[in-house]
Design a protein around this motif. Sequence first.
Motif, PDB file in Angstrom:
ATOM      1  N   GLU A   1     -17.453   3.315  -7.126  1.00 29.77           N
ATOM      2  CA  GLU A   1     -16.754   3.094  -5.860  1.00 29.77           C
ATOM      3  C   GLU A   1     -15.513   2.220  -6.042  1.00 29.77           C
ATOM      4  O   GLU A   1     -14.539   2.361  -5.327  1.00 29.77           O
ATOM      5  CB  GLU A   1     -17.700   2.481  -4.825  1.00 29.77           C
ATOM      6  CG  GLU A   1     -18.722   3.468  -4.275  1.00 29.77           C
ATOM      7  CD  GLU A   1     -18.072   4.663  -3.571  1.00 29.77           C
ATOM      8  OE1 GLU A   1     -16.954   4.532  -3.048  1.00 29.77           O
ATOM      9  OE2 GLU A   1     -18.688   5.746  -3.577  1.00 29.77           O
TER      10      GLU A   1
ATOM     11  N   PHE B   1     -11.833   3.691  -5.088  1.00 29.39           N
ATOM     12  CA  PHE B   1     -11.307   3.069  -3.867  1.00 29.39           C
ATOM     13  C   PHE B   1      -9.967   3.658  -3.428  1.00 29.39           C
ATOM     14  O   PHE B   1      -9.793   4.091  -2.295  1.00 29.39           O
ATOM     15  CB  PHE B   1     -11.178   1.556  -4.079  1.00 29.39           C
ATOM     16  CG  PHE B   1     -10.891   0.794  -2.809  1.00 29.39           C
ATOM     17  CD1 PHE B   1     -11.922   0.262  -2.065  1.00 29.39           C
ATOM     18  CD2 PHE B   1      -9.592   0.608  -2.358  1.00 29.39           C
ATOM     19  CE1 PHE B   1     -11.677  -0.432  -0.894  1.00 29.39           C
ATOM     20  CE2 PHE B   1      -9.340  -0.082  -1.187  1.00 29.39           C
ATOM     21  CZ  PHE B   1     -10.383  -0.598  -0.460  1.00 29.39           C
ATOM     22  N   GLY B   2      -9.020   3.683  -4.372  1.00 31.80           N
ATOM     23  CA  GLY B   2      -7.682   4.162  -4.031  1.00 31.80           C
ATOM     24  C   GLY B   2      -7.693   5.629  -3.639  1.00 31.80           C
ATOM     25  O   GLY B   2      -6.951   6.056  -2.743  1.00 31.80           O
TER      26      GLY B   2
ATOM     27  N   ARG C   1     -10.269   7.287  -2.297  1.00 32.16           N
ATOM     28  CA  ARG C   1     -10.912   7.413  -0.988  1.00 32.16           C
ATOM     29  C   ARG C   1      -9.931   7.045   0.116  1.00 32.16           C
ATOM     30  O   ARG C   1      -9.918   7.673   1.174  1.00 32.16           O
ATOM     31  CB  ARG C   1     -12.142   6.506  -0.899  1.00 32.16           C
ATOM     32  CG  ARG C   1     -13.333   7.033  -1.650  1.00 32.16           C
ATOM     33  CD  ARG C   1     -14.607   6.389  -1.114  1.00 32.16           C
ATOM     34  NE  ARG C   1     -15.776   6.731  -1.903  1.00 32.16           N
ATOM     35  CZ  ARG C   1     -16.472   7.847  -1.729  1.00 32.16           C
ATOM     36  NH1 ARG C   1     -16.105   8.706  -0.798  1.00 32.16           N
ATOM     37  NH2 ARG C   1     -17.526   8.084  -2.476  1.00 32.16           N
ATOM     38  N   VAL C   2      -9.145   6.027  -0.141  1.00 36.46           N
ATOM     39  CA  VAL C   2      -8.144   5.635   0.852  1.00 36.46           C
ATOM     40  C   VAL C   2      -7.196   6.799   1.110  1.00 36.46           C
ATOM     41  O   VAL C   2      -6.770   7.037   2.235  1.00 36.46           O
ATOM     42  CB  VAL C   2      -7.374   4.388   0.362  1.00 36.46           C
ATOM     43  CG1 VAL C   2      -6.129   4.167   1.195  1.00 36.46           C
ATOM     44  CG2 VAL C   2      -8.271   3.159   0.417  1.00 36.46           C
TER      45      VAL C   2
ATOM     46  N   LEU D   1     -12.275  -7.131  -8.799  1.00 31.66           N
ATOM     47  CA  LEU D   1     -13.159  -5.992  -8.541  1.00 31.66           C
ATOM     48  C   LEU D   1     -13.970  -6.298  -7.295  1.00 31.66           C
ATOM     49  O   LEU D   1     -14.380  -7.429  -7.080  1.00 31.66           O
ATOM     50  CB  LEU D   1     -14.089  -5.768  -9.738  1.00 31.66           C
ATOM     51  CG  LEU D   1     -13.364  -5.397 -11.029  1.00 31.66           C
ATOM     52  CD1 LEU D   1     -14.333  -5.366 -12.186  1.00 31.66           C
ATOM     53  CD2 LEU D   1     -12.667  -4.059 -10.892  1.00 31.66           C
ATOM     54  N   PHE D   2     -14.198  -5.268  -6.474  1.00 30.20           N
ATOM     55  CA  PHE D   2     -14.923  -5.494  -5.228  1.00 30.20           C
ATOM     56  C   PHE D   2     -16.401  -5.698  -5.539  1.00 30.20           C
ATOM     57  O   PHE D   2     -17.073  -4.775  -6.016  1.00 30.20           O
ATOM     58  CB  PHE D   2     -14.723  -4.315  -4.277  1.00 30.20           C
ATOM     59  CG  PHE D   2     -13.275  -4.053  -3.982  1.00 30.20           C
ATOM     60  CD1 PHE D   2     -12.484  -5.047  -3.422  1.00 30.20           C
ATOM     61  CD2 PHE D   2     -12.692  -2.843  -4.286  1.00 30.20           C
ATOM     62  CE1 PHE D   2     -11.146  -4.822  -3.160  1.00 30.20           C
ATOM     63  CE2 PHE D   2     -11.357  -2.610  -4.021  1.00 30.20           C
ATOM     64  CZ  PHE D   2     -10.570  -3.608  -3.464  1.00 30.20           C
TER      65      PHE D   2
ATOM     66  N   ASN E   1       0.495   0.032  -9.361  1.00 26.31           N
ATOM     67  CA  ASN E   1      -0.841  -0.549  -9.269  1.00 26.31           C
ATOM     68  C   ASN E   1      -0.967  -1.745 -10.190  1.00 26.31           C
ATOM     69  O   ASN E   1      -0.242  -1.862 -11.167  1.00 26.31           O
ATOM     70  CB  ASN E   1      -1.914   0.492  -9.584  1.00 26.31           C
ATOM     71  CG  ASN E   1      -2.088   1.471  -8.440  1.00 26.31           C
ATOM     72  OD1 ASN E   1      -1.772   2.650  -8.571  1.00 26.31           O
ATOM     73  ND2 ASN E   1      -2.535   0.985  -7.304  1.00 26.31           N
TER      74      ASN E   1
ATOM     75  N   ASN F   1       0.811  -1.224   0.000  1.00 26.05           N
ATOM     76  CA  ASN F   1       0.000   0.000   0.000  1.00 26.05           C
ATOM     77  C   ASN F   1       0.843   1.273   0.000  1.00 26.05           C
ATOM     78  O   ASN F   1       0.317   2.357  -0.110  1.00 26.05           O
ATOM     79  CB  ASN F   1      -0.987  -0.001   1.175  1.00 26.05           C
ATOM     80  CG  ASN F   1      -0.317  -0.232   2.502  1.00 26.05           C
ATOM     81  OD1 ASN F   1       0.674  -0.952   2.592  1.00 26.05           O
ATOM     82  ND2 ASN F   1      -0.827   0.378   3.541  1.00 26.05           N
TER      83      ASN F   1
ATOM     84  N   HIS G   1     -18.952  -5.826  -3.723  1.00 23.16           N
ATOM     85  CA  HIS G   1     -19.943  -5.097  -2.934  1.00 23.16           C
ATOM     86  C   HIS G   1     -19.967  -3.606  -3.277  1.00 23.16           C
ATOM     87  O   HIS G   1     -20.731  -2.851  -2.691  1.00 23.16           O
ATOM     88  CB  HIS G   1     -19.689  -5.295  -1.444  1.00 23.16           C
ATOM     89  CG  HIS G   1     -18.333  -4.817  -0.989  1.00 23.16           C
ATOM     90  ND1 HIS G   1     -17.163  -5.305  -1.525  1.00 23.16           N
ATOM     91  CD2 HIS G   1     -17.967  -3.901  -0.079  1.00 23.16           C
ATOM     92  CE1 HIS G   1     -16.138  -4.706  -0.941  1.00 23.16           C
ATOM     93  NE2 HIS G   1     -16.596  -3.851  -0.065  1.00 23.16           N
ATOM     94  N   LEU G   2     -19.119  -3.190  -4.199  1.00 21.77           N
ATOM     95  CA  LEU G   2     -19.078  -1.777  -4.583  1.00 21.77           C
ATOM     96  C   LEU G   2     -19.434  -1.656  -6.059  1.00 21.77           C
ATOM     97  O   LEU G   2     -19.143  -2.551  -6.847  1.00 21.77           O
ATOM     98  CB  LEU G   2     -17.672  -1.214  -4.348  1.00 21.77           C
ATOM     99  CG  LEU G   2     -17.101  -1.342  -2.931  1.00 21.77           C
ATOM    100  CD1 LEU G   2     -15.668  -0.843  -2.882  1.00 21.77           C
ATOM    101  CD2 LEU G   2     -17.956  -0.574  -1.940  1.00 21.77           C
TER     102      LEU G   2
ATOM    103  N   ARG H   1      -9.493   1.502 -12.445  1.00 23.83           N
ATOM    104  CA  ARG H   1      -9.254   1.526 -11.011  1.00 23.83           C
ATOM    105  C   ARG H   1      -7.765   1.640 -10.702  1.00 23.83           C
ATOM    106  O   ARG H   1      -7.357   2.258  -9.727  1.00 23.83           O
ATOM    107  CB  ARG H   1      -9.817   0.252 -10.374  1.00 23.83           C
ATOM    108  CG  ARG H   1      -9.736   0.240  -8.875  1.00 23.83           C
ATOM    109  CD  ARG H   1     -10.353  -1.007  -8.294  1.00 23.83           C
ATOM    110  NE  ARG H   1      -9.518  -2.179  -8.566  1.00 23.83           N
ATOM    111  CZ  ARG H   1      -9.766  -3.388  -8.057  1.00 23.83           C
ATOM    112  NH1 ARG H   1     -10.817  -3.575  -7.278  1.00 23.83           N
ATOM    113  NH2 ARG H   1      -8.985  -4.405  -8.340  1.00 23.83           N
ATOM    114  N   ALA H   2      -6.953   1.030 -11.575  1.00 21.03           N
ATOM    115  CA  ALA H   2      -5.513   1.087 -11.352  1.00 21.03           C
ATOM    116  C   ALA H   2      -4.940   2.429 -11.789  1.00 21.03           C
ATOM    117  O   ALA H   2      -4.196   3.068 -11.047  1.00 21.03           O
ATOM    118  CB  ALA H   2      -4.832  -0.065 -12.080  1.00 21.03           C
TER     119      ALA H   2
ATOM    120  N   ASN I   1      -5.036   6.097  -9.954  1.00 22.40           N
ATOM    121  CA  ASN I   1      -4.089   6.439  -8.900  1.00 22.40           C
ATOM    122  C   ASN I   1      -2.778   6.988  -9.435  1.00 22.40           C
ATOM    123  O   ASN I   1      -1.848   7.223  -8.668  1.00 22.40           O
ATOM    124  CB  ASN I   1      -3.800   5.203  -8.042  1.00 22.40           C
ATOM    125  CG  ASN I   1      -5.058   4.642  -7.427  1.00 22.40           C
ATOM    126  OD1 ASN I   1      -5.640   5.235  -6.542  1.00 22.40           O
ATOM    127  ND2 ASN I   1      -5.495   3.490  -7.935  1.00 22.40           N
TER     128      ASN I   1
END
Lengths: 267, 263, 361
Positions: free
Chosen positions: C97, C101-102, C104-105, C89-90, C81, C76, C92-93, C149-150, C153
């Motif tokens: 989202e 993700f990255g 928001r983190v 992929l998550f 990435n 992390n 639940h999102l 998603r990658a 970031n």
Amino acid sequence: MKRKVKWDNLYLIIMFVILYTPIFYLIYYSFNSGGTMHHFQGFTLEWYKEVFQDTRLLIIVLNTFVIALLASAISTILGVMGALAIYYVKKRRMKNLLLTLNNVLIVSPDVIIGASFLILFTIIGIQLGFTSVLLSHIAFSVPIVVLMVLPKLQEMSPTLIDAARDLGANQWNVLTKVILPFITPGIFAGFFMALTYSLDDFAVTFFVTGNGFSTLSVEIYSRARQGISLSINALSTLLFLFTVLLVVGYYFISQRSSRLYGMGGRK
Amino acid sequence: MKHNTRNVYLIPYVLWIVLFVVAPILLILYYSFFDIEGQWTIANYKKFFTPIYLKMTFSSFWYAFLITVFSLLIAYPTAYLLTKTKHKQLWLLLIILPTWVNLLLKVYAFLGIFGTYGLANAVLEALGVGTKQILFTDFSFVFVSVYIFIPFMVLPIFNALEELNPSLVDAARDLGASAWTTFRRVVFPLTIDGVKAGCQAVFIPALSLFMITRLIAGNRVITLGTAIEEHFLVTQDWGMGATIAVFLIIAMAIVVIITGNRK
Amino acid sequence: MSKDVIIRFEHVTKQYDGLVVLDDVSFEIERGKFYTLLGPSGCGKTTILRLIAGFIEPTKGTIYFNGKNINHVPANKRQVNTVFQDYALFPHLNVFENVAFGLRVKKMKYADIQEKVAEALRFVNLEGYEHREIREMSGGQRQRVAIARAIVNEPEVLLLDEPLSALDLKLRTEMQYELRELQRRLGITFIFVTHDQEEALAMSDQIFVLHKGKIQQSGTPKDIYDEPVNRFVADFIGESNILPGTMIADFLVEFAGKRFECVDQGFYPNEPVEVVIRPEDLEITTRDQGKLQVRVDSQLFRGVHYELCCYDQHGNEWLVHSTKKAEVGEEIGLYFEPEAIHVMRVSEAQEVSDGEGSDET
């Protein structure tokens, strides 16, 4: 990094110590000549002798096992039929309804099952005793067997049945030569689960057992209410050894059957 | 022809459902409308809404809630750490093994451990706290219940964690999430089904425990289960017992609906 | 010319329970290029990727990132990435989202997150898909979400772990173009893992061919295709006819009982060698005009060409790709240019010759 692993292990070790302390506590004091569960005075086998001389207790142990074996055997047959029934039902809503009804007894608290069966047996006119206890044990074991067998059925490829039909098997052949062998691990698991539930049950039996008949759980309860008696400890040691034997046996059977049936299933 | 043979399986199974699932529930409902003399009445329901019964219901829920929360707090890390061990199936078996020991025997063991001269007090003594009355308190009731239920909470959570795709954890780490953030935003939400199943397996029985209350809590704690047992087997007031049972069934249904929206 | 090195492996070894999966590997990755790690499953390519991502630490050796040792830097905290093989992929999102993700983190402001996510989704042609659930997306779309998603970031290096393996052939070819184009536009380093040699040849600036935890050969796609250093590489990259031979002198090699002019030199006189000739470098002619005479054993129509399996009089098998058709049983001649002959040292081949059976895909 290393330190973290240590804390992790410590947590697990504490967990296991707490989980097993009561069991070994019982076993330890079963050899106490002092007659209490504190202050170990001296080693004795007196309590074991007492257990083996207590004919009433031995009959109760026998009753418990007879009930457990009969109940789990009968409920396994019923449960396999139930699983097949659910498997063959085509309509989704019907299937879901059956599954929901199946699960009612699993999520129900024991007192509810016990109380409602008590009413049921009283209304039908079944004398409380061996029959009522056996019927109750069968009743609450059936859904467990269904839940153990059904996933195995669903795991089975439908083409397997088609293949058997294609090769000329009739309904009966398909059942005995294809389906049953395939779901055997599930049937065994179901039987063992039913056996454990039956041996372990207290609350339901407590409600539907009359005055004359008793199982081990009920007997332990009534003795424990009167206070500590080390013959219970001796008995629990024997039962624990028996359980361990059963678990080891089950472990080997499941190992073997997973080797026999799980060849393709392993990643 | 094909249809008939398949329906053969349905007959005994449906018979079982009717006799042991549907009939008992209806009978409970039916009996809840009779008083102890066998007269038709709704007095039982009126009685249930008096402060004594409502307080008992509330405290029963409160204890069940406490037991569930503590079981979860202890069981989740256990399940998580178990999935990290080498021979996890064996360790899991060792967690399950105590559930195969008769429940009554484990409860009985705590009579000794929590007794005035038992192990717990010996430990307290050694720590310099001094002897305490542990048996017949709410603490002992909650402790023993949590002890009994932990394996039932560990098992579904362990299974959920095992099903979790490990590359999701990698992905979260890869996107910059710390271990804690990964747990909070990925691992926990994705194992929530296991947590729900575990809570269901603990909360409902915890509402109805009566042997533990009788043996360990010495009637200090009265749960719905204790009350039902009392009415059915001691005072023989089946009507009132059935009424409490009706509410317990409703509570059970609510819990199942809340925890049961699994895919 | 100074190289702009971003990642350097120095004698990196990785073992799992005593099993060596990466064996003393050293290499450098330059900024802004498209690299491919190519090899059969179990060759260590994914291990290299996971070492760079920080999911595992090397057993021995050092990994440098921008000149700094990152052996113990957790995943992390790395400017890297990953696009995972199963996309990871998550579930639940939703799409938004997942991509966010990255960010928001990193506790970025919501307005900035919205803007960046929208931009990233535009980059992968998924505008307007923000509120879709992952399960509603097709395989190709999931792939794009994973990439978005990658890259949202802004990593310095993007790692891609066989990201195309789950897609069907047509989509895969399409995505090859898109990924290459994406790398050009972003200008960052891509490290792409695959077992598909065509994919590697089509997309990369540089290819590392891996086998049994070692880098067999590194170079441009053309280098690797034209000048495989050993039997494994020749066999793994494209189809080849590999024969034992002898290097008589510089520019003269003997195989299949004949001597041929070639372009290789620097071998010992009479050194035993292995000779590679690609099937598409062989031309069908009449028996008399050919440099080699073979009998056609079988023939398959492959769409763009015919694939012929022939045998010469010494029993050597010859695979020929030709647009011309032949008759089974016919005696034909094979013609090839001196440049078509690739000569490899046997010693280089020997090193991996016991790995014949591992070209599972």
